[in-house]
Design a protein around this motif. Structure first.
Motif, mmCIF file in Angstrom:
data_model
loop_
_atom_site.group_PDB
_atom_site.id
_atom_site.type_symbol
_atom_site.label_atom_id
_atom_site.label_comp_id
_atom_site.label_asym_id
_atom_site.label_seq_id
_atom_site.Cartn_x
_atom_site.Cartn_y
_atom_site.Cartn_z
ATOM 1 N N ASN A 78 0.817 -1.211 0.000
ATOM 2 C CA ASN A 78 0.000 0.000 0.000
ATOM 3 C C ASN A 78 0.849 1.258 0.000
ATOM 4 N N THR A 138 -2.295 3.381 -5.234
ATOM 5 C CA THR A 138 -3.477 3.302 -6.086
ATOM 6 C C THR A 138 -4.160 1.933 -6.012
ATOM 7 N N GLU A 148 -6.226 -0.880 -4.343
ATOM 8 C CA GLU A 148 -7.212 -0.926 -3.264
ATOM 9 C C GLU A 148 -6.752 -1.843 -2.139
ATOM 10 N N GLU A 149 -7.236 -1.560 -0.924
ATOM 11 C CA GLU A 149 -6.799 -2.304 0.256
ATOM 12 C C GLU A 149 -7.062 -3.805 0.129
ATOM 13 N N ARG A 150 -8.232 -4.183 -0.349
ATOM 14 C CA ARG A 150 -8.536 -5.613 -0.492
ATOM 15 C C ARG A 150 -7.553 -6.269 -1.461
ATOM 16 N N SER A 151 -7.246 -5.571 -2.531
ATOM 17 C CA SER A 151 -6.300 -6.117 -3.509
ATOM 18 C C SER A 151 -4.907 -6.241 -2.923
ATOM 19 N N GLU A 159 -5.773 -0.583 -11.403
ATOM 20 C CA GLU A 159 -6.669 0.029 -10.431
ATOM 21 C C GLU A 159 -6.564 1.549 -10.387
#
Length: 82
Positions: free
Chosen positions: A20, A25, A27-30, A81
């Motif tokens: 992160n 850029t 996403e947190e879940r990714s 993303e």
């Protein structure tokens, strides 16, 4: 089993935080999914390094290809993303 699971949770969440910071850029879940994938790849890498004496591959070559693959994976995810 529980201790191993907790160790992986710590490793994956720490790796996700690093991803992160480097690729905001994504996403947190990714980042968590990517961290889990990279952790699995590292597990396989450790096995390959342990077995390198039995193959024609070099440890440096295996590690180099792993790092290149990981970087490309993260860069691709960041582009996708953004």
């Amino acid at each position: 089993r529980e201790v191993l699971g907790e160790a992986y949770d710590v490793m994956i969440s720490g790796t996700a935080r690093i991803i992160n910071r480097a690729y905001p850029t994504i996403e947190e879940r990714s980042t968590v999914e990517l961290a889990a994938l990279l952790t699995a790849m590292c597990d396989g890498l450790l096995v390959q390094v342990a077995l390198v004496r039995r193959t024609q591959a070099s440890m440096e070559g295996i590690v180099s290809r792993f790092l290149t693959s990981a970087q490309l994976l993260l860069e691709h995810a960041a582009r996708k993303e953004s």
